[in-house]
Design a protein around this motif. Structure first.
Motif, PDB file in Angstrom:
ATOM      1  N   MET A   1      40.547 -30.488  57.595  1.00  0.00           N
ATOM      2  CA  MET A   1      41.176 -31.275  56.445  1.00  0.00           C
ATOM      3  C   MET A   1      39.984 -31.970  55.645  1.00  0.00           C
ATOM      4  O   MET A   1      38.961 -32.265  56.185  1.00  0.00           O
ATOM      5  CB  MET A   1      41.688 -32.731  57.284  1.00  0.00           C
TER       6      MET A   1
ATOM      7  N   THR B   1      45.095 -34.429  65.495  1.00  0.00           N
ATOM      8  CA  THR B   1      45.511 -33.033  64.941  1.00  0.00           C
ATOM      9  C   THR B   1      44.589 -32.320  64.049  1.00  0.00           C
ATOM     10  O   THR B   1      44.877 -30.973  63.701  1.00  0.00           O
ATOM     11  CB  THR B   1      46.816 -33.422  63.932  1.00  0.00           C
ATOM     12  N   VAL B   2      43.335 -32.566  63.688  1.00  0.00           N
ATOM     13  CA  VAL B   2      42.333 -31.932  63.366  1.00  0.00           C
ATOM     14  C   VAL B   2      41.258 -32.041  63.980  1.00  0.00           C
ATOM     15  O   VAL B   2      40.786 -32.855  64.585  1.00  0.00           O
ATOM     16  CB  VAL B   2      42.142 -32.258  61.737  1.00  0.00           C
ATOM     17  N   ASP B   3      40.156 -31.143  63.795  1.00  0.00           N
ATOM     18  CA  ASP B   3      39.017 -31.190  64.332  1.00  0.00           C
ATOM     19  C   ASP B   3      37.821 -31.403  63.566  1.00  0.00           C
ATOM     20  O   ASP B   3      37.084 -32.024  64.044  1.00  0.00           O
ATOM     21  CB  ASP B   3      38.611 -29.439  64.649  1.00  0.00           C
TER      22      ASP B   3
ATOM     23  N   VAL C   1      37.247 -33.662  59.642  1.00  0.00           N
ATOM     24  CA  VAL C   1      37.584 -34.404  58.240  1.00  0.00           C
ATOM     25  C   VAL C   1      36.379 -34.282  57.501  1.00  0.00           C
ATOM     26  O   VAL C   1      35.476 -34.771  57.735  1.00  0.00           O
ATOM     27  CB  VAL C   1      38.312 -35.808  58.596  1.00  0.00           C
TER      28      VAL C   1
ATOM     29  N   LEU D   1      43.367 -24.891  56.775  1.00  0.00           N
ATOM     30  CA  LEU D   1      42.912 -26.026  55.811  1.00  0.00           C
ATOM     31  C   LEU D   1      44.031 -26.685  55.124  1.00  0.00           C
ATOM     32  O   LEU D   1      45.084 -26.360  54.545  1.00  0.00           O
ATOM     33  CB  LEU D   1      42.022 -25.653  54.790  1.00  0.00           C
ATOM     34  N   THR D   2      44.134 -28.054  55.384  1.00  0.00           N
ATOM     35  CA  THR D   2      44.873 -29.047  54.518  1.00  0.00           C
ATOM     36  C   THR D   2      44.008 -29.947  53.752  1.00  0.00           C
ATOM     37  O   THR D   2      43.043 -30.437  54.308  1.00  0.00           O
ATOM     38  CB  THR D   2      45.906 -29.711  55.621  1.00  0.00           C
TER      39      THR D   2
END
Length: 121
Positions: free
Chosen positions: A1, A38-40, A42, A89-90
């Motif tokens: 992210m 929810t993400v590894d 940031v 990716l978000t």
């Protein structure tokens, strides 16, 4: 992210414009404290005066990146790198022009409101 910090901070009318460095620090602290499951990783992109709020560093899974120029350009540069590595990716932003650029490179976009619901900001 990857987080467009100026856009996220700017989505909350709490006087952030009086002290951009403090607003960046607060967003960083909230991200570190939230430990988003929810993400590894940031990446928080800071530009202009906001860069004074948090040094380029890594705290847990939160990486701080300072934009030399426009934050949008740094977001795109980082996004291209992540996508080129084959990773999903978000990017968190409400900036329509930036969102169009993000979609064009094959990444997803999420609004600041979705992130803000997950952290105590």
């Amino acid at each position: 992210m990857i987080i467009d910090s100026a856009n996220v901070v700017g989505s909350v009318p709490d006087g952030w414009w009086r002290d951009r460095a403090a607003a960046a620090y607060r967003l960083h602290r909230c991200l570190v404290d939230a430990r988003l499951s929810t993400v590894d990783r940031v990446e928080l992109v800071l530009e202009g005066p906001a860069r004074q709020g948090v040094p380029e560093s890594t705290t847990g899974s939160v990486w701080v990146r300072h934009a030399d120029g426009l934050g949008d350009d740094e977001v795109i540069r980082r996004a291209c790198s992540v996508v080129a590595a084959g990773e999903d990716l978000t990017v968190v932003t409400a900036d329509r022009a930036l969102a169009d650029r993000i979609h064009a490179i094959g990444a997803d976009v999420s609004p600041p409101s979705a992130l803000l619901r997950e952290i105590d900001y």
